[in-house]
Design a protein around this motif. Structure first.
Motif, mmCIF file in Angstrom:
data_model
loop_
_atom_site.group_PDB
_atom_site.id
_atom_site.type_symbol
_atom_site.label_atom_id
_atom_site.label_comp_id
_atom_site.label_asym_id
_atom_site.label_seq_id
_atom_site.Cartn_x
_atom_site.Cartn_y
_atom_site.Cartn_z
ATOM 1 N N TYR A 174 -22.470 -54.621 -20.957
ATOM 2 C CA TYR A 174 -22.078 -55.599 -19.875
ATOM 3 C C TYR A 174 -22.775 -57.088 -19.643
ATOM 4 O O TYR A 174 -22.174 -57.850 -19.265
ATOM 5 C CB TYR A 174 -22.678 -54.601 -18.492
ATOM 6 C CG TYR A 174 -22.463 -55.547 -17.249
ATOM 7 C CD1 TYR A 174 -21.329 -55.718 -16.518
ATOM 8 C CD2 TYR A 174 -23.478 -55.743 -16.396
ATOM 9 C CE1 TYR A 174 -21.213 -56.357 -15.390
ATOM 10 C CE2 TYR A 174 -23.513 -56.646 -15.537
ATOM 11 C CZ TYR A 174 -22.320 -57.149 -14.654
ATOM 12 O OH TYR A 174 -22.153 -57.600 -13.565
ATOM 13 N N GLU A 175 -24.119 -57.068 -19.853
ATOM 14 C CA GLU A 175 -24.841 -58.389 -19.976
ATOM 15 C C GLU A 175 -24.175 -59.446 -21.008
ATOM 16 O O GLU A 175 -24.191 -60.521 -20.436
ATOM 17 C CB GLU A 175 -26.275 -58.255 -20.390
ATOM 18 C CG GLU A 175 -27.095 -57.380 -19.263
ATOM 19 C CD GLU A 175 -28.376 -57.107 -19.702
ATOM 20 O OE1 GLU A 175 -29.271 -56.821 -18.805
ATOM 21 O OE2 GLU A 175 -28.640 -56.869 -20.757
ATOM 22 N N PHE A 176 -23.868 -58.839 -21.988
ATOM 23 C CA PHE A 176 -23.238 -59.686 -23.016
ATOM 24 C C PHE A 176 -21.812 -60.497 -22.614
ATOM 25 O O PHE A 176 -21.371 -61.443 -22.706
ATOM 26 C CB PHE A 176 -23.014 -59.159 -24.486
ATOM 27 C CG PHE A 176 -22.624 -60.032 -25.431
ATOM 28 C CD1 PHE A 176 -23.615 -60.867 -26.233
ATOM 29 C CD2 PHE A 176 -21.201 -60.483 -25.865
ATOM 30 C CE1 PHE A 176 -23.229 -61.587 -27.350
ATOM 31 C CE2 PHE A 176 -20.923 -61.330 -26.782
ATOM 32 C CZ PHE A 176 -22.102 -62.048 -27.675
ATOM 33 N N ILE A 177 -20.864 -59.457 -22.233
ATOM 34 C CA ILE A 177 -19.571 -59.704 -21.800
ATOM 35 C C ILE A 177 -19.755 -60.539 -20.289
ATOM 36 O O ILE A 177 -18.914 -61.591 -20.350
ATOM 37 C CB ILE A 177 -18.806 -58.511 -21.361
ATOM 38 C CG1 ILE A 177 -18.517 -57.740 -22.701
ATOM 39 C CG2 ILE A 177 -17.491 -58.754 -20.769
ATOM 40 C CD1 ILE A 177 -17.725 -56.261 -22.663
ATOM 41 N N TYR A 178 -20.780 -60.409 -19.520
ATOM 42 C CA TYR A 178 -20.880 -61.066 -18.299
ATOM 43 C C TYR A 178 -21.189 -62.622 -18.885
ATOM 44 O O TYR A 178 -20.903 -63.308 -18.221
ATOM 45 C CB TYR A 178 -21.828 -60.484 -17.459
ATOM 46 C CG TYR A 178 -21.997 -61.289 -16.121
ATOM 47 C CD1 TYR A 178 -21.254 -61.194 -15.198
ATOM 48 C CD2 TYR A 178 -23.357 -62.055 -16.143
ATOM 49 C CE1 TYR A 178 -21.437 -62.107 -14.096
ATOM 50 C CE2 TYR A 178 -23.362 -62.820 -14.848
ATOM 51 C CZ TYR A 178 -22.589 -62.407 -13.847
ATOM 52 O OH TYR A 178 -22.712 -63.477 -12.865
ATOM 53 N N GLY A 179 -22.087 -62.732 -19.756
ATOM 54 C CA GLY A 179 -22.429 -63.892 -20.215
ATOM 55 C C GLY A 179 -21.419 -64.925 -21.002
ATOM 56 O O GLY A 179 -21.243 -65.856 -20.628
ATOM 57 N N VAL A 180 -20.668 -64.031 -21.730
ATOM 58 C CA VAL A 180 -19.398 -64.800 -22.443
ATOM 59 C C VAL A 180 -18.490 -65.293 -21.222
ATOM 60 O O VAL A 180 -17.678 -66.338 -21.238
ATOM 61 C CB VAL A 180 -18.662 -63.533 -23.224
ATOM 62 C CG1 VAL A 180 -17.437 -64.348 -23.720
ATOM 63 C CG2 VAL A 180 -19.279 -63.477 -24.424
#
Length: 249
Positions: A174-180
């Motif tokens: 979730y954190e990686f996709i949110y950052g992208v």
């Protein structure tokens, strides 16, 4: 004397481009040749670009996680930093430098071999514009296919970063996709693809220039191939700085 040599080569390069972009004798022949070059220059490089993009995306993610140690920096910054690094610089510039080595050396050696075996002279005797016939399809093919290769590289780089970030525990999915997805600026894609098209023109035209004016034997073909890679790399880096200054600053 070196300054005069620079102007000599630059002038001859411009004259060659004038012949390359002159009106073709038979458009259908050029069209078939363009599709052949798309397969040779673009599709043939897809495997190498894919492997490099996936692993470089993973490396960028790990390095970002290693450096973002402050509790004040949210974990989604890893995905954000990976996206920006890949979209702005890695895919358009570093991949183009890799293509300059693979595609550029291939073009220079191919045309250089045709020069020393007098195949280019035979085309000239038959009344064919050898510069246009040999170089123009390569230039058009690279300028058409390279943006697609770079978009694929962007996707695979971010996918590689996502996979490595989640598998290594540096961040959650979730954190990686949110950052992208965070703070995305669409103009960055335009900027990257603009650089890609310019770099594609540089790679093909500069490499073809060194191959077209090869003189001597097989040893000179190798030297022309090496020179094309060196000059392409330097010109791409300088052009990258100029385009960045014009479009982003």
């Amino acid at each position: 004397m070196k300054n005069f040599r620079f102007f000599y080569h630059f002038g001859r390069y411009c004259l060659l481009l004038g012949r390359v972009f002159s009106r073709p004798e038979k458009l259908s022949v050029y069209t078939r040749q363009i599709f052949r070059e798309i397969d040779a220059l673009g599709i043939g490089s897809l495997g190498l670009i894919s492997i490099i993009s996936v692993f470089m995306g993973g490396v960028i993610t790990i390095q970002s996680a290693y450096n973002f140690t402050s509790p004040l920096i949210p974990l989604y910054a890893i995905g954000l930093g990976t996206r920006e690094s890949i979209v702005l610089e890695f895919s358009p510039t570093i991949v183009s430098l890799i293509l300059a080595g693979k595609v550029g050396s291939n073009i220079a050696s191919e045309i250089g071999t045709m020069r020393i075996t007098e195949q280019i002279d035979a085309l000239e005797i038959m009344g064919v514009n050898s510069a246009g016939y040999l170089i123009l399809p390569k230039v058009i093919a690279a300028m058409l296919i390279n943006p697609f290769l770079i978009v694929i590289s962007m996707f695979l780089g971010i996918f590689g970063g996502y996979s490595m970030g989640v598998l290594s525990g540096a961040c959650t999915s979730y954190e990686f996709i949110y950052g992208v997805q965070s703070f995305f600026v669409p103009f960055n894609i335009v900027y990257s693809l603009t650089k890609t098209v310019v770099f594609a023109f540089i790679i093909t035209s500069v490499s073809a220039y060194h191959g077209y004016y090869t003189a001597g034997g097989a040893l000179e073909v190798g030297r022309a191939s090496t020179r094309s890679v060196v000059y392409n790399s330097v010109i791409i880096l300088v052009t990258n700085l100029i385009i960045t200054k014009l479009m982003l600053v």
